[in-house]
Scaffold this motif. Sequence first.
Motif, mmCIF file in Angstrom:
data_model
loop_
_atom_site.group_PDB
_atom_site.id
_atom_site.type_symbol
_atom_site.label_atom_id
_atom_site.label_comp_id
_atom_site.label_asym_id
_atom_site.label_seq_id
_atom_site.Cartn_x
_atom_site.Cartn_y
_atom_site.Cartn_z
ATOM 1 N N ARG A 146 0.891 -1.158 0.049
ATOM 2 C CA ARG A 146 0.091 0.004 0.007
ATOM 3 C C ARG A 146 0.856 1.210 0.090
ATOM 4 N NH1 ARG A 146 -1.506 -2.782 4.240
ATOM 5 N NH2 ARG A 146 -0.567 -0.990 5.647
ATOM 6 N N LYS A 147 0.121 2.276 -0.439
ATOM 7 C CA LYS A 147 1.054 3.869 -0.464
ATOM 8 C C LYS A 147 0.966 4.009 1.106
ATOM 9 C CE LYS A 147 0.615 8.476 -1.696
ATOM 10 N NZ LYS A 147 -0.240 9.381 -2.552
ATOM 11 N N GLU A 174 11.369 9.794 -9.878
ATOM 12 C CA GLU A 174 9.806 10.247 -9.773
ATOM 13 C C GLU A 174 9.358 9.817 -8.279
ATOM 14 O OE1 GLU A 174 7.194 8.559 -12.563
ATOM 15 O OE2 GLU A 174 7.986 9.806 -14.073
ATOM 16 N N VAL A 175 10.200 9.257 -7.498
ATOM 17 C CA VAL A 175 9.961 8.651 -6.125
ATOM 18 C C VAL A 175 10.679 9.710 -5.166
ATOM 19 C CG1 VAL A 175 10.551 7.006 -4.458
ATOM 20 C CG2 VAL A 175 9.863 6.214 -6.606
ATOM 21 N N THR A 197 6.583 4.083 1.548
ATOM 22 C CA THR A 197 6.163 3.745 0.059
ATOM 23 C C THR A 197 5.305 4.997 -0.258
ATOM 24 O OG1 THR A 197 4.236 2.114 0.667
ATOM 25 C CG2 THR A 197 6.209 1.232 -0.120
ATOM 26 N N ASP A 198 5.720 5.747 -1.471
ATOM 27 C CA ASP A 198 4.915 6.571 -1.533
ATOM 28 C C ASP A 198 3.999 6.557 -3.100
ATOM 29 O OD1 ASP A 198 6.563 6.598 -3.609
ATOM 30 O OD2 ASP A 198 7.505 8.742 -3.703
ATOM 31 N N ARG A 199 3.661 5.088 -3.134
ATOM 32 C CA ARG A 199 2.720 4.833 -4.040
ATOM 33 C C ARG A 199 2.546 3.004 -4.006
ATOM 34 N NH1 ARG A 199 5.617 2.424 -9.490
ATOM 35 N NH2 ARG A 199 4.162 0.872 -8.819
ATOM 36 N N PRO A 200 1.473 2.567 -4.318
ATOM 37 C CA PRO A 200 1.147 1.050 -4.178
ATOM 38 C C PRO A 200 2.050 0.486 -5.184
ATOM 39 C CG PRO A 200 -0.489 2.225 -5.470
ATOM 40 C CD PRO A 200 0.338 3.337 -4.824
ATOM 41 N N TYR A 201 2.334 -0.830 -4.859
ATOM 42 C CA TYR A 201 3.214 -1.677 -5.729
ATOM 43 C C TYR A 201 2.286 -3.163 -5.939
ATOM 44 C CZ TYR A 201 7.439 1.489 -5.557
ATOM 45 O OH TYR A 201 8.106 2.370 -5.399
#
Length: 507
Positions: free
Chosen positions: A111-112, A273-274, A291-295
């Motif tokens: 999750r983000k 971009e991270v 994390t700054d975005r979901p994976y």
Amino acid sequence: MAKASSVLQSTLLPAYSPLHKLRNQSSILSFPPLPVSRCRPGIHCSVSAGETTRRSVEEAPDISWGCEIDSLENATSLQNWLSESGLPPQKMAIDRVDIGERGLVASQNLRKGEKLLFVPPSLVISADSEWTNPEAGEVMKRYDVPDWPLLATYLISEASFQKNSRWFNYISALPRQPYSLLYWTRTELDMYLEASQIRERAIERITNVVGTYEDLRSRIFSKHPHLFPKEVFNDETFKWSFGILFSRLVRLPSMDGRFALVPWADMLNHNCEVETFLDYDKSSKGVVFTTDRPYQPGEQVFISYGNKSNGELLLSYGFVPREGTNPSDSVELALSLRKNDKCYKEKLDALKKHGLSTPQCFPVRITGWPMELMAYAYLVMSPPDMRNSFEEMAKAASNKTSTTKDLKYPEIEEEALQFILDSCETSISKYTRSLKESGSMDLDITSPKQLNRKAFLKQLAVDLSTSERRILYRAQYILRRRLRDIRSGELKALRLFTGLRNFFNFK
């Protein structure tokens, strides 16, 4: 090509310069050599020095540690050892990846905003880590060696003990030859990076690494050769260890700014971009990143190595992002005083007073350039009757002025902008010539492996030169428009003045 995130200094000898500190310590007391308590395993050859030196077998340091950059076997052994040593279960796994050759990929949905890694301090290498040879560590600490050269020496020492070192599995997973400009020969730097200022930075860095080793050798190693034998501690092994530090060492703000190597975490690759970084989390008592975005499962997980230009990324990490993908990209533009300037000495003295020189480099981004660059240009173009402003201009160029307002000298603004434009166009012509010549570079190498190396280095240089020239083209366009606006405004004013004069003459 996996490296940990950090905002590291762009040269080896910044304000905290290890070499500077070693050379300027008051007096270093000598003391009797200490006995060695552990035997060092036999040493045999493997570390490649590229083409920097060609020694005979008898002269060459014969060292075997690290692995090929894409080795999964060593990285898997590292993960198993870390798990046995206290690393919690991970939501990521090592795998071959498109960006970085090896990297960490999500093994489940992430999750983000989720915290990952949780590497405990006991599995982090820092200046406080215990030495397999404690006598060597004691000597280094008695000489008050700063963190960077201390860690470089520690890494070599632990590597030389191989399986007798606690860090054997970690060192075995490190690249045998880090991707770094430290491993480019002077000929390669001159040939491939002729147009870029990163070439000068690379030469400076190589010189500083060699200088740091020589300083340690003369002050410490030569006095304790049984602890620091030259077949283990030499310029080639220091090039390797500093290559590892430049590409993997992180600064952990929540651990009092401590510099550290964080096993497993340094398998993470960079993405422009991270915006997430490594740090110590006091609540979970481990090094984490958020994390700054979901994976999704199977996706490579990224962190940021800092807001670095493409040149800085090549300098320390050995890669160049795709053109146009790095919002932090910049190119260094060199500006110089004119030696035929009647006030050359006065201007040079003003620059030196504020820690500047000629030439002086300034970063130019796709969005523009800093006020310091404009202040330097004002100083270069200022006539003798503005000598009372030389000090103010030099101070502004050094960013030591307390005012936040832009420096403005309308009477010489056009000349200053034209000077910057001329400097840009001179630099652009160097890039254009270099890129044109790169198409005809001699790659007639007898060894296929060396042919691949040459082609790889050439491609990196072409990618860097293309991205830096692109920024200069943009600066050129902005400068020409500003100059056109200034000149068209002056023309309008002249026409208005002429019209009024003719009107009153007619009356």
